[in-house]
Design a protein around this motif. Structure first.
Motif, mmCIF file in Angstrom:
data_model
loop_
_atom_site.group_PDB
_atom_site.id
_atom_site.type_symbol
_atom_site.label_atom_id
_atom_site.label_comp_id
_atom_site.label_asym_id
_atom_site.label_seq_id
_atom_site.Cartn_x
_atom_site.Cartn_y
_atom_site.Cartn_z
ATOM 1 N N SER A 247 0.812 -1.136 -0.076
ATOM 2 C CA SER A 247 -0.093 0.056 0.006
ATOM 3 C C SER A 247 0.808 1.314 0.153
ATOM 4 C CB SER A 247 -1.065 0.000 1.221
ATOM 5 O OG SER A 247 -0.034 0.186 2.413
ATOM 6 N N ASP A 248 0.106 2.355 -0.183
ATOM 7 C CA ASP A 248 0.930 3.654 0.008
ATOM 8 C C ASP A 248 1.174 4.099 1.326
ATOM 9 O OD1 ASP A 248 0.283 3.884 -2.905
ATOM 10 O OD2 ASP A 248 -1.464 5.069 -2.450
ATOM 11 N N TYR A 249 0.983 3.404 2.119
ATOM 12 C CA TYR A 249 1.200 3.505 3.835
ATOM 13 C C TYR A 249 2.100 2.316 4.462
ATOM 14 C CZ TYR A 249 -3.050 6.366 3.073
ATOM 15 O OH TYR A 249 -4.019 7.226 2.304
ATOM 16 N N ARG A 250 3.091 2.312 3.573
ATOM 17 C CA ARG A 250 4.063 1.312 4.075
ATOM 18 C C ARG A 250 5.261 1.837 5.150
ATOM 19 N NH1 ARG A 250 5.602 2.470 -1.053
ATOM 20 N NH2 ARG A 250 3.916 0.824 -1.970
ATOM 21 N N ASP A 251 5.298 3.222 4.773
ATOM 22 C CA ASP A 251 6.214 4.030 5.523
ATOM 23 C C ASP A 251 5.642 4.878 6.539
ATOM 24 O OD1 ASP A 251 8.476 2.999 4.327
ATOM 25 O OD2 ASP A 251 8.090 4.178 2.828
ATOM 26 N N ASP A 252 4.075 4.659 6.744
ATOM 27 C CA ASP A 252 3.609 5.512 7.647
ATOM 28 C C ASP A 252 3.823 5.118 9.100
ATOM 29 O OD1 ASP A 252 0.569 7.382 7.796
ATOM 30 O OD2 ASP A 252 0.797 6.081 9.587
ATOM 31 N N VAL A 253 4.333 6.290 10.139
ATOM 32 C CA VAL A 253 4.490 5.701 11.509
ATOM 33 C C VAL A 253 3.571 5.139 12.200
ATOM 34 C CG1 VAL A 253 4.205 8.097 12.255
ATOM 35 C CG2 VAL A 253 6.115 6.495 13.208
ATOM 36 N N PHE A 254 2.356 5.788 11.982
ATOM 37 C CA PHE A 254 1.169 5.163 12.768
ATOM 38 C C PHE A 254 0.989 3.662 12.606
ATOM 39 C CE2 PHE A 254 0.583 9.730 12.604
ATOM 40 C CZ PHE A 254 0.458 10.131 13.892
ATOM 41 N N VAL A 255 0.917 3.351 11.149
ATOM 42 C CA VAL A 255 0.730 2.001 10.881
ATOM 43 C C VAL A 255 1.763 1.142 10.958
ATOM 44 C CG1 VAL A 255 0.506 0.779 8.470
ATOM 45 C CG2 VAL A 255 -0.780 2.842 8.593
ATOM 46 N N LYS A 256 2.873 1.428 10.932
ATOM 47 C CA LYS A 256 4.112 0.788 11.628
ATOM 48 C C LYS A 256 3.996 0.451 12.968
ATOM 49 C CE LYS A 256 6.948 0.100 7.835
ATOM 50 N NZ LYS A 256 8.201 0.673 7.694
ATOM 51 N N THR A 257 3.703 1.248 13.659
ATOM 52 C CA THR A 257 3.487 1.106 15.423
ATOM 53 C C THR A 257 2.441 -0.009 15.369
ATOM 54 O OG1 THR A 257 4.074 3.452 15.689
ATOM 55 C CG2 THR A 257 3.157 2.379 17.620
ATOM 56 N N ALA A 258 1.313 0.354 14.630
ATOM 57 C CA ALA A 258 0.037 -0.627 14.809
ATOM 58 C C ALA A 258 0.490 -2.164 14.328
ATOM 59 C CB ALA A 258 -0.991 -0.137 14.000
ATOM 60 N N LEU A 259 1.482 -2.339 13.509
ATOM 61 C CA LEU A 259 1.906 -3.479 12.964
ATOM 62 C C LEU A 259 2.766 -4.384 14.008
ATOM 63 C CD1 LEU A 259 2.882 -2.840 9.401
ATOM 64 C CD2 LEU A 259 1.122 -4.459 10.076
ATOM 65 N N ILE A 260 3.661 -3.408 14.597
ATOM 66 C CA ILE A 260 4.465 -3.789 15.770
ATOM 67 C C ILE A 260 3.706 -4.612 16.792
ATOM 68 C CG2 ILE A 260 6.074 -3.180 17.539
ATOM 69 C CD1 ILE A 260 7.034 -1.078 15.562
ATOM 70 N N ASP A 261 2.600 -3.818 17.277
ATOM 71 C CA ASP A 261 1.495 -4.150 18.341
ATOM 72 C C ASP A 261 0.802 -5.391 17.855
ATOM 73 O OD1 ASP A 261 0.001 -3.380 20.870
ATOM 74 O OD2 ASP A 261 -1.618 -3.360 19.297
ATOM 75 N N MET A 262 0.742 -5.469 16.729
ATOM 76 C CA MET A 262 -0.283 -6.661 16.217
ATOM 77 C C MET A 262 0.628 -7.685 16.400
ATOM 78 S SD MET A 262 -1.332 -7.080 12.203
ATOM 79 C CE MET A 262 0.313 -7.375 11.538
ATOM 80 N N TYR A 263 1.894 -7.789 15.667
ATOM 81 C CA TYR A 263 2.526 -9.007 15.942
ATOM 82 C C TYR A 263 2.965 -9.369 17.138
ATOM 83 C CZ TYR A 263 3.844 -9.582 10.733
ATOM 84 O OH TYR A 263 3.791 -10.073 9.485
ATOM 85 N N ALA A 264 3.095 -8.504 18.007
ATOM 86 C CA ALA A 264 3.499 -8.862 19.322
ATOM 87 C C ALA A 264 2.418 -9.369 19.901
ATOM 88 C CB ALA A 264 3.834 -7.659 20.181
ATOM 89 N N LYS A 265 0.975 -9.094 19.727
ATOM 90 C CA LYS A 265 -0.253 -9.762 20.305
ATOM 91 C C LYS A 265 -0.681 -10.977 19.721
ATOM 92 C CE LYS A 265 -1.835 -5.424 22.342
ATOM 93 N NZ LYS A 265 -2.890 -4.150 22.346
ATOM 94 N N SER A 266 0.006 -11.110 18.482
ATOM 95 C CA SER A 266 -0.303 -12.401 17.632
ATOM 96 C C SER A 266 0.582 -13.592 18.135
ATOM 97 C CB SER A 266 -0.366 -12.253 16.057
ATOM 98 O OG SER A 266 -1.285 -11.107 15.812
ATOM 99 N N GLY A 267 1.503 -13.253 18.931
ATOM 100 C CA GLY A 267 2.471 -14.299 19.405
ATOM 101 C C GLY A 267 4.012 -14.301 18.912
ATOM 102 N N SER A 268 4.239 -13.376 17.759
ATOM 103 C CA SER A 268 5.536 -13.401 17.494
ATOM 104 C C SER A 268 6.280 -12.071 17.574
ATOM 105 C CB SER A 268 5.580 -13.561 15.805
ATOM 106 O OG SER A 268 6.897 -13.469 15.375
ATOM 107 N N VAL A 269 7.051 -11.775 18.685
ATOM 108 C CA VAL A 269 7.702 -10.534 19.030
ATOM 109 C C VAL A 269 8.751 -10.064 18.109
ATOM 110 C CG1 VAL A 269 9.127 -11.604 20.862
ATOM 111 C CG2 VAL A 269 8.511 -9.085 21.065
ATOM 112 N N ASP A 270 9.336 -11.544 17.323
ATOM 113 C CA ASP A 270 10.468 -11.591 16.611
ATOM 114 C C ASP A 270 10.034 -10.808 15.378
ATOM 115 O OD1 ASP A 270 12.296 -12.592 18.283
ATOM 116 O OD2 ASP A 270 11.727 -14.729 17.564
#
Length: 589
Positions: A247-270
Motif C-alpha cells: 500500500s501507499d502507507y508502508r512507511d506511515d509511522v502510525f501504521v508501522k506502530t500498529a503492526l508492531i503491536d499486532m505481531y506482538a499480540k499475535s504471538g511473534s515478538v520477533d
C-alpha cells in the motif's frame, strides 16, 4: 487570494461579498496570518458589523485552530444568527473541546434558536468525543423530527456516535443506508467494531472494503490492524502486513506502530522486531510499542536493552515506555531493575500514574515481597486504584497471604463492587489455603450480587481458522479423536513422572475427581486438537481468556518436550513460549 491581491493593486475597493470569499479562501488554505491581516482590512472598510463577514471570521479562526480568536469575534457579535452559533460550536467540536461545544449549544437553545443540520453534526461529534450515547440519542431524535435523518453528513455522525459508544448493530444500520459509503464512514464502522470487541466483524468489513477497490487511508489500516491484533491469528497478521507493504502507507509511522503491536499480540515478538527494524523514522511511540511487545512476552532483558538503545538515539521516553519496561521486568522477575527504572521516571519529568504503581506492586508481589508491596501502596502520593489493589490480591493468592489478600479484596469491593474477577480471586485464595467455609461465603456473596464466574475457554489457530474449547468440551465434531489423543498425552505424562497440581482445581474434591478435572482444562483440549490436526513439528498457537493454571503450565512444559513441538500460549496476562520442556517465563508469571 492572488486575484484579491491584484484587485487591491488595481485600486478597486472590496465590498462585503468580496470579504466573504476571501475569508473562505483563507479557510481553504488555511492561512491564519493572512486572515488576521484581512480582518484589519474589514475594519478599515467598515464591515466589522456585517454578521455574514463576522461569521466567516469565526469559521476561519476555528479552521486554523485559533479557537480563542474565534471566540473573541463571536463574543463581539451583536446579532448572532444560527450560522454564528453553528460556527463557534463547530469550532470547539473540531478543536478538541467537546464540553465547551455542548455548553454553547445549550446556551443557543435557551435563545430559542432552531439548530440547522451543520450544528447537529458538530453536536453529535461532541457527544461522540465524550462518549455520551444517551444525550446523543436525544440529538438523534431531533434529527428525525427535523427531517435530516437521510443527510449524508448526519448519517456519518450517527454511525460514528453509535459505533464509538459500543452500539455497533445500530451503527451498522446507518452504515447500510448509504449507497456509496465514504472512507470516513468505512473508518467509523471498522474502528467501532475493533474498539468494542468485534474484531472479526472489523476484519470482515475491511476485506469487503478492499474487495470493492475503495481507497483506504492510514486510519482504515490502523483500525484494521488493531482488529487483527485482537483476533490473535499469526496467519491473519502476516496477511495484513503483506497488504500494508503493497500500500501507499508502508512507511506511515502510525501504521508501522500498529503492526508492531499486532505481531506482538499475535504471538511473534520477533516479527514485531522485524517491522521495528525496517521503520526508518522511529519516534517515541514506535520505540515504546516494541518495548511493550517485549514486556508482553516476558523478555525483560531485551526491553531494557532497547531502552538504552533508545536513549543513545536521543529519544526521550514517555510514560508508556515505562509501562512497557515495568511490565517486562514484572514478567521476567527483574525486581531490582524494575525498581530502579520506576525511580528514574521523574528524571524525565514523568509523574507516575496508577498503571506504573500497579506494575511496581505486581513486580514486588510476584517476587514474594508482599510486605514491601503493601508499604509501597500505603506511601503512594495518589489514592490507590483498582489496578493497584488487584495486583496485591493476585500476589496474595500466589503466596497464600490471606490477611493481605482480604485487605486488598475489601478495597476492591468498595472501588469496583460488580467485578466478578475480584470475588473469584479471593475465593481462589481461600481455596489454596484450604479455607472451604470462606470459599462458600464468597460464592454466596457473588450469588447475592448476581455475579457469575467467567467460563474459561481456549482458542487454537489451525490453518488460519480459530477453534474454541471449554473445560470438558465434547461439542467438537472430532471430540472422540481429541479425547483419545488427550488420554494418550496423560498416559505419557504419567510415565514421565508428572503429578497433577491438585490445588489448581480450587474445589473441595477427592483426588480422582481432581485429576479428571485438571486433564480436561480447555488448553489441554486445544493442544490435543492441535496435535491431531497438524503435521509433526508444527508450532501450536493457543489463546486462553483466563490466566493459565499452575497445573496446565507445568503439564504444557512437559508436553512440549514429549511431542517435540513449540507451544505458544497467550493467557490473560502474557505470552508463554513452551519448548523442550521449558517456558519462556521461567516459571515466573
Amino acid at each position: 487570494m492572488a486575484m484579491y491581491s491584484t484587485m487591491q493593486i488595481a485600486g478597486v475597493s472590496p465590498d462585503s461579498f468580496t470579504f466573504l470569499y476571501v475569508l473562505k479562501a483563507c479557510s481553504g488554505l488555511p492561512a491564519f496570518e493572512t486572515g488576521w491581516q484581512v480582518q484589519g482590512q474589514i475594519f478599515r472598510h467598515g464591515f466589522h458589523s456585517d454578521v455574514l463577514v463576522q461569521n466567516s471570521l469565526v469559521a476561519l479562526y476555528a479552521k486554523c485552530g485559533q479557537i480563542g480568536y474565534a471566540r473573541m469575534v463571536f463574543d463581539g457579535l451583536y446579532d448572532r444568527t444560527v450560522v454564528s452559533w453553528t460556527s463557534i460550536i463547530s469550532g470547539y467540536a473540531q478543536n478538541g473541546e467537546p464540553s465547551e461545544a455542548l455548553r454553547i449549544f445549550s446556551e443557543m437553545r435557551t435563545c430559542n434558536l432552531k439548530p440547522d443540520g451543520i450544528a447537529l453534526v458538530s453536536v453529535l461529534r461532541a457527544y461522540t468525543d465524550v462518549e455520551d450515547v444517551e444525550q446523543g440519542k436525544s440529538v438523534h431524535s431531533c434529527v428525525i423530527k427535523m427531517g435530516f435523518e437521510y443527510e449524508p453528513d448526519l448519517l456519518i455522525s450517527l454511525t460514528t456516535l453509535y459505533a464509538k459508544c459500543g452500539q455497533v448493530t445500530v451503527a451498522r444500520s446507518f452504515f447500510n443506508q448509504m449507497e456509496i459509503p465514504s472512507v470516513i464512514l468505512w473508518n467509523a464502522m471498522i474502528s467501532g467494531y475493533a474498539k468494542n470487541g468485534f474484531a472479526e466483524e472489523a476484519v470482515g468489513l475491511f476485506r469487503e472494503m478492499i474487495s470493492k477497490d475503495i481507497r483506504v487511508d492510514s486510519i482504515t489500516l490502523s483500525s484494521a490492524i488493531l482488529a487483527c491484533a485482537q483476533v490473535g491469528s499469526l496467519e491473519l497478521a502476516r496477511w495484513m502486513d503483506d497488504y500494508v507493504i503493497k500500500s501507499d502507507y508502508r512507511d506511515d509511522v502510525f501504521v508501522k506502530t500498529a503492526l508492531i503491536d499486532m505481531y506482538a499480540k499475535s504471538g511473534s515478538v520477533d516479527l514485531a522486531r522485524i517491522v521495528f527494524d525496517r521503520t526508518l523514522d522511529k519516534d517515541v511511540v514506535v520505540w515504546s510499542a516494541m518495548i511493550m511487545g517485549y514486556g508482553l512476552h516476558g523478555r525483560g532483558r531485551d526491553a531494557i536493552d532497547l531502552y538504552y538503545a533508545m536513549k543513545q538515539g536521543s529519544i526521550c521516553p514517555n510514560d508508556v515506555t515505562f509501562v512497557g519496561l515495568l511490565t517486562a521486568c514484572t514478567h521476567s522477575g527483574l525486581v531490582d531493575e524494575g525498581w530502579e527504572l520506576f525511580h528514574r521516571m521523574r528524571d524525565y519529568g514523568i509523574e507516575p500514574r496508577h498503571q506504573h504503581y500497579a506494575c511496581v506492586v505486581d513486580l514486588l508481589g510476584r517476587a514474594g515481597r508482599l510486605d514491601q508491596a503493601y508499604d509501597f501502596i500505603t506511601n503512594m502520593p495518589i489514592e490507590p486504584g483498582v489496578s493497584v489493589w488487584g495486583a496485591l490480591l493476585s500476589a496474595s493468592k500466589i503466596y497464600r497471604h490471606v490477611t493481605l489478600g482480604e485487605l486488598a479484596a475489601e478495597q476492591l469491593f468498595l472501588l469496583d463492587p460488580h467485578n466478578t474477577g475480584h470475588y473469584v480471586q479471593l475465593s481462589n485464595l481461600y481455596a489454596s489455603a484450604r479455607k472451604w467455609d470462606q470459599v462458600g461465603r464468597v460464592r454466596l456473596l457473588m450469588k447475592e450480587k448476581g455475579l457469575s464466574k467467567d467460563f474459561g475457554y481456549s482458542l487454537i489457530e489451525i490453518k488460519g481458522k480459530l477453534q474454541a474449547f471449554r473445560v470438558g468440551d465434547k461439542s467438537h465434531p472430532k471430540y472422540k479423536e481429541i479425547f483419545k489423543e488427550l488420554e494418550e498425552l496423560e498416559r505419557r505424562l504419567k510415565e514421565a513422572g508428572f503429578v497433577p497440581h491438585a490445588e489448581s482445581v480450587l474445589h473441595d474434591l477427592n483426588y480422582e475427581e481432581t485429576e479428571e478435572t485438571l486433564c480436561n482444562h480447555s488448553e489441554r483440549l486445544a493442544i490435543a486438537y492441535g496435535l491431531i490436526s497438524t503435521s509433526p513439528g508444527t508450532t501450536l498457537r493457543i489463546t486462553k481468556n483466563l490466566r493459565a493454571c499452575v497445573n496446565c503450565h507445568a503439564a504444557t512444559k512437559l508436553i512440549s518436550k514429549l511431542v517435540n513441538r513449540e507451544i505458544v500460549v497467550r493467557d490473560a496476562n502474557r505470552f508463554h513460549h513452551f519448548k523442550d520442556g521449558f517456558c519462556s517465563c521461567g516459571d515466573y508469571w
